[in-house]
Design an enzyme around this catalytic site. Sequence first.
Site, PDB file in Angstrom:
ATOM      1  N   ARG A 173       0.828  -1.214   0.000  1.00  0.00           N
ATOM      2  CA  ARG A 173       0.000   0.000   0.000  1.00  0.00           C
ATOM      3  C   ARG A 173       0.858   1.258   0.000  1.00  0.00           C
ATOM      4  O   ARG A 173       0.347   2.360  -0.213  1.00  0.00           O
ATOM      5  CB  ARG A 173      -0.919   0.001   1.221  1.00  0.00           C
ATOM      6  CG  ARG A 173      -1.897  -1.166   1.249  1.00  0.00           C
ATOM      7  CD  ARG A 173      -2.512  -1.325   2.627  1.00  0.00           C
ATOM      8  NE  ARG A 173      -3.306  -0.164   2.998  1.00  0.00           N
ATOM      9  CZ  ARG A 173      -3.575   0.179   4.258  1.00  0.00           C
ATOM     10  NH1 ARG A 173      -3.068  -0.530   5.272  1.00  0.00           N
ATOM     11  NH2 ARG A 173      -4.317   1.234   4.522  1.00  0.00           N
ATOM     12  N   LYS A 191      -1.589   9.620   5.085  1.00  0.00           N
ATOM     13  CA  LYS A 191      -1.718   8.695   6.213  1.00  0.00           C
ATOM     14  C   LYS A 191      -0.535   7.710   6.195  1.00  0.00           C
ATOM     15  O   LYS A 191       0.120   7.563   5.162  1.00  0.00           O
ATOM     16  CB  LYS A 191      -3.053   7.953   6.146  1.00  0.00           C
ATOM     17  CG  LYS A 191      -3.227   7.019   4.925  1.00  0.00           C
ATOM     18  CD  LYS A 191      -4.581   6.340   4.936  1.00  0.00           C
ATOM     19  CE  LYS A 191      -4.690   5.321   3.802  1.00  0.00           C
ATOM     20  NZ  LYS A 191      -6.036   4.710   3.723  1.00  0.00           N
ATOM     21  N   HIS A 192      -0.196   7.121   7.331  1.00  0.00           N
ATOM     22  CA  HIS A 192      -0.775   7.159   8.664  1.00  0.00           C
ATOM     23  C   HIS A 192       0.253   7.824   9.574  1.00  0.00           C
ATOM     24  O   HIS A 192       1.264   7.199   9.887  1.00  0.00           O
ATOM     25  CB  HIS A 192      -1.084   5.770   9.167  1.00  0.00           C
ATOM     26  CG  HIS A 192      -1.895   4.930   8.228  1.00  0.00           C
ATOM     27  ND1 HIS A 192      -1.342   4.275   7.133  1.00  0.00           N
ATOM     28  CD2 HIS A 192      -3.222   4.641   8.208  1.00  0.00           C
ATOM     29  CE1 HIS A 192      -2.291   3.605   6.501  1.00  0.00           C
ATOM     30  NE2 HIS A 192      -3.448   3.808   7.116  1.00  0.00           N
ATOM     31  N   HIS A 247      -5.226  -2.905  13.154  1.00  0.00           N
ATOM     32  CA  HIS A 247      -6.624  -3.337  13.223  1.00  0.00           C
ATOM     33  C   HIS A 247      -6.792  -4.397  14.316  1.00  0.00           C
ATOM     34  O   HIS A 247      -7.871  -4.538  14.896  1.00  0.00           O
ATOM     35  CB  HIS A 247      -7.080  -3.932  11.886  1.00  0.00           C
ATOM     36  CG  HIS A 247      -7.147  -2.940  10.772  1.00  0.00           C
ATOM     37  ND1 HIS A 247      -6.042  -2.587  10.025  1.00  0.00           N
ATOM     38  CD2 HIS A 247      -8.183  -2.218  10.270  1.00  0.00           C
ATOM     39  CE1 HIS A 247      -6.394  -1.697   9.117  1.00  0.00           C
ATOM     40  NE2 HIS A 247      -7.675  -1.464   9.235  1.00  0.00           N
ATOM     41  N   ASP A 285      -7.571   7.587  12.659  1.00  0.00           N
ATOM     42  CA  ASP A 285      -7.910   6.359  11.950  1.00  0.00           C
ATOM     43  C   ASP A 285      -9.172   5.815  12.612  1.00  0.00           C
ATOM     44  O   ASP A 285      -9.628   6.329  13.651  1.00  0.00           O
ATOM     45  CB  ASP A 285      -6.753   5.357  12.019  1.00  0.00           C
ATOM     46  CG  ASP A 285      -6.744   4.397  10.835  1.00  0.00           C
ATOM     47  OD1 ASP A 285      -7.798   4.237  10.182  1.00  0.00           O
ATOM     48  OD2 ASP A 285      -5.689   3.792  10.563  1.00  0.00           O
TER      49      ASP A 285
END
Length: 570
Positions: free
Chosen positions: A171, A201-202, A214, A288
């Site tokens: 990513r 981000k992040h 997560h 986030d």
Amino acid sequence: MKRLLAILLITTPLFAADARTRWVEKTLRSMTLDEKIGQMIMPGYEIGSFRNVDSDEFAKVRRNIVEFHVGGVHVYGGDPTPVALAINEMQKLAKVPLLISDNFEGGVGYVLFGGTRLPLAMAIGATGDVNLAYAAAKLTAEEGRAIGVNVNFYPVADVQNNPANPIINIRAFGEDPAMVSRFVSAYIRGAQENGQIATAKHFPGHGDVASDSHLEMPVLNVTAQRLESIELPPFRAAVDQHVAAFMSAHIWLPQLEPEKGLPSTLSKNVITGILRDELGYDGVVFTDAMTMRGVSASFKNDDATVRAVEAGADVILIPPSVEDSFRAIKSALESGRLTESRIDASVRRILRTKARFDLANPKNRFVDVNRLMATLGTREHRDFAQRIEDQAITLVRDDAHALPLRASADLRVVQINLLDTRTGWREGPPGRLVAAELPKRFPRAVTVQVDDQSTPTELDLIRKLAQTGDALVVNGFIRVAAYKGSIDLTPAEGTLLRDLAAMKKPFVFTIFGSPYVLTHIPELPSYIVTYDTSPLAEMAMVRAITGEIEFKGKLPISLPGLYPIGHGLK
């Protein structure tokens, strides 16, 4: 001319700036305290398929907008048409135009089927061409705004320098801070010059961790000097490009935040001290998602909400409960823990961003659903997406000189799709396109799938099948996704891969997804990287290994102990 007009729209002439400033201040003065609090909360709405405005799902959205005055809504995947219809209905309900966000990391088609699916950032980085980053952002802005999404939570400005990272990985644009900075800057320009809010981000950098926020809170145990040299340059570049938004990371930096286990999202030392004061950023800061366990595992929603505001965040993104977050901020105001001037500062930033992108204008607030079929997923857009992937695919190793595998009516090719997991693929099980395309070049080709649920008996059958082939084409699909937690093949799959590579016949291995498999199985004689798991990557692979296109990509990351950044064979 079109680009010039877009630039003029966003850079704001003096008279327009004055008008927008007046709108911001007038709107702020007209708002009740409850309305101000609501602007700082942004729930999610999983639209999916068509829903009537009288549905239970939309009733919850209506309550969030009408009773809690939320300043925006994050929409999840599905079909573009019901999403656009729902966004129009939500905008009708709102007194102040809403920020509507989505994660278009791989273009609109990454989330909404029918939009253009673009390669992820690392593939764009592998091309070495920042103009492609600009063009990808422009295309995404055009398709996203056609649906009504005015905020793209992209680009990822993280520096991907930890091969074990299970959640940033492909990513990110790459490993070199200077290179990442250039691509981040180009993407921001492409988005914002074409009317869509970009989000860096992040913050302050999620690249050098080995866990998924997560699932748990990662720890980045580095000094301020190290942060300045590796993690911060792309974020500084984003500030220089006047990026409209930042998103915080749920990671703890123990050498910068003394409170044990306090993630950056809730850290005043990080959000205010570094981002606001040191980098001089005065735009909108989103947290986030507050449902992620990087925060929710250790902090209750009401406490986390107030701590995030105290830290310097402006928007509480996807809280577990909109009502709880709303009441937590209100209670903190009543107790004196928060002041109305602090709330005004955030609301002013939010309104200023809405004014900067002219969201109060009905032409920008609402969309014409009838234009979707002519705007999304056009042939021109699809061809552009394929061009990026064709330029990105990288030949890292071909020790046995197996390439190219020229098309042949006689050559028996055994193709093995090696999936790290059988389930959880957003775009459907991978390998379908290569299974269809390879037999067009090799009519005697056969394709089989191996995954984490394959039995020892099935794996032995694959070995026997491989012995019957004249050449082996093995495709490793390793998904980088939230809540997955790892980027590894199973031990049984790793053993199978080694056994296949050791067979005395032409062997071609392509990795789709995480590019780091070679660091675990360095004896592979063939290694091709596509940096994605999409059908675009599958088509590029088939065309490249058969010599229909050249290998042009260069590694934007290093393979430690094996190959440096910039390596790539022709």
